[in-house]
Motif scaffolding. Structure first.
Motif, PDB file in Angstrom:
ATOM      1  N   GLY A  26       0.813  -1.203   0.000  1.00 18.72           N
ATOM      2  CA  GLY A  26       0.000   0.000   0.000  1.00 18.72           C
ATOM      3  C   GLY A  26       0.849   1.256   0.000  1.00 18.72           C
ATOM      4  O   GLY A  26       2.067   1.215   0.144  1.00 18.72           O
ATOM      5  N   VAL A  27       0.180   2.403  -0.191  1.00 19.92           N
ATOM      6  CA  VAL A  27       0.832   3.708  -0.258  1.00 19.92           C
ATOM      7  C   VAL A  27       0.124   4.672   0.687  1.00 19.92           C
ATOM      8  O   VAL A  27      -1.097   4.635   0.824  1.00 19.92           O
ATOM      9  N   ARG A  28       0.917   5.519   1.347  1.00 22.79           N
ATOM     10  CA  ARG A  28       0.338   6.577   2.175  1.00 22.79           C
ATOM     11  C   ARG A  28       1.150   7.844   1.992  1.00 22.79           C
ATOM     12  O   ARG A  28       2.380   7.801   1.975  1.00 22.79           O
ATOM     13  N   GLU A  29       0.468   8.967   1.834  1.00 23.55           N
ATOM     14  CA  GLU A  29       1.143  10.252   1.713  1.00 23.55           C
ATOM     15  C   GLU A  29       1.097  10.974   3.054  1.00 23.55           C
ATOM     16  O   GLU A  29       0.027  11.102   3.676  1.00 23.55           O
ATOM     17  N   LEU A  30       2.258  11.445   3.510  1.00 24.61           N
ATOM     18  CA  LEU A  30       2.370  12.155   4.780  1.00 24.61           C
ATOM     19  C   LEU A  30       2.416  13.656   4.527  1.00 24.61           C
ATOM     20  O   LEU A  30       3.065  14.127   3.587  1.00 24.61           O
ATOM     21  N   GLU A  34       3.559  16.072   9.990  1.00 26.47           N
ATOM     22  CA  GLU A  34       2.765  14.959  10.504  1.00 26.47           C
ATOM     23  C   GLU A  34       3.654  13.955  11.228  1.00 26.47           C
ATOM     24  O   GLU A  34       4.765  13.649  10.792  1.00 26.47           O
ATOM     25  N   SER A  36       4.898  10.497  11.991  1.00 23.51           N
ATOM     26  CA  SER A  36       4.891   9.317  11.130  1.00 23.51           C
ATOM     27  C   SER A  36       4.787   8.009  11.895  1.00 23.51           C
ATOM     28  O   SER A  36       4.791   6.952  11.305  1.00 23.51           O
ATOM     29  N   LYS A  40       4.081   1.472   9.107  1.00 28.34           N
ATOM     30  CA  LYS A  40       3.972   0.061   8.754  1.00 28.34           C
ATOM     31  C   LYS A  40       5.027  -0.281   7.706  1.00 28.34           C
ATOM     32  O   LYS A  40       5.207   0.444   6.729  1.00 28.34           O
ATOM     33  N   LEU A  43       4.071  -0.553   3.864  1.00 24.69           N
ATOM     34  CA  LEU A  43       3.570   0.624   3.169  1.00 24.69           C
ATOM     35  C   LEU A  43       4.732   1.445   2.624  1.00 24.69           C
ATOM     36  O   LEU A  43       5.795   1.528   3.244  1.00 24.69           O
ATOM     37  N   TYR A  45       5.737   5.186   1.917  1.00 26.37           N
ATOM     38  CA  TYR A  45       5.299   6.515   2.348  1.00 26.37           C
ATOM     39  C   TYR A  45       5.861   7.582   1.414  1.00 26.37           C
ATOM     40  O   TYR A  45       7.042   7.565   1.061  1.00 26.37           O
ATOM     41  N   ARG A  94       0.448   3.858  -7.114  1.00 27.16           N
ATOM     42  CA  ARG A  94      -0.914   3.450  -6.746  1.00 27.16           C
ATOM     43  C   ARG A  94      -1.526   2.586  -7.842  1.00 27.16           C
ATOM     44  O   ARG A  94      -2.168   1.568  -7.555  1.00 27.16           O
TER      45      ARG A  94
END
Length: 217
Positions: A26-30, A34, A36, A40, A43, A45, A94
């Motif tokens: 998966g992908v997450r944008e910070l 923020e 962190s 995970k 993921l 980031y 993504r």
């Protein structure tokens, strides 16, 4: 690293540091500032400037600004891109992961057909039609126990090997090397790998019998 290999032909990657090659799901944008944690490991980031993050950096990070000396080395895997390519890379990763999930859904459908009593060859052919791909079931010695038809992989060595009933020797050497070198390889679920010897990306899942590894799909 396999994600970057696939995308580097289309995008300009400034620098890449891979200290721990792990599977990404998966992908997450910070956002700037923020916190962190807790990050995970599975993921990837994305953040424009990692120097503005608070707390421990994630293991796998894509940033548009160079890492400050104070945080350099905290993340095992770091990819730096130009600010102009940041959003493009985020969308590309993504999309790539969405393709992987689509293949996992096909794998689940195959299992359901097995439970419903469909024949193995018919199941493999049906799934291959939907995925526009080819599927083989092999044992640990490389013998092909079943395969989809028609076999779509346009590679002469594979086509000949399927007719003879055994995987190409180069591919089996690749499988053996992975099994010996990667003790942290994912469990029974499907995962994506790249066979450099044959220039082939493939989706793979282990077959276990009484807790022992029997073969692969």
């Amino acid at each position: 690293s396999e994600i970057m290999e696939k995308l580097s032909t289309k995008l300009s990657i400034s620098t890449t540091t891979i200290g721990h090659n792990i599977q990404i799901y998966g992908v997450r944008e910070l956002l700037p500032g923020e916190v962190s944690e807790p990050a995970k490991d599975d993921l990837l980031y994305f953040v424009h400037d990692a120097g503005l993050l608070q707390g421990t950096l994630p293991q796998s990070l894509v940033c548009a600004a160079p890492l400050p000396d104070a945080v350099r080395g905290q993340a095992a895997n770091v990819i730096q891109v130009s600010p102009a390519q940041y959003d493009t890379l985020l969308c590309a990763v993504r999309d790539l992961l969405n393709d992987a999930y689509r293949l996992q859904a096909l794998y689940s459908s195959m299992l359901q057909m097995i439970f419903d009593g469909r024949g193995v060859s018919g199941i493999l052919s049906s799934i291959a039609d939907r995925a526009d791909s080819s599927i083989v079931v092999i044992n640990m010695g490389g013998k092909i126990l079943a395969h989809s038809a028609p076999f779509r992989l346009k590679e002469p060595l594979w086509a000949q090997s399927v007719q003879q009933g055994y995987c190409p020797a180069e591919f089996m050497e690749h499988i053996r090397a992975l099994r010996q070198a990667d003790a942290s390889q994912p469990g029974a679920g499907p995962y994506v790998r790249y066979c450099e010897e044959m220039g082939l990306y493939y989706l793979c899942s282990k077959i276990t019998r009484d807790g022992a590894l029997f073969g692969y799909v």
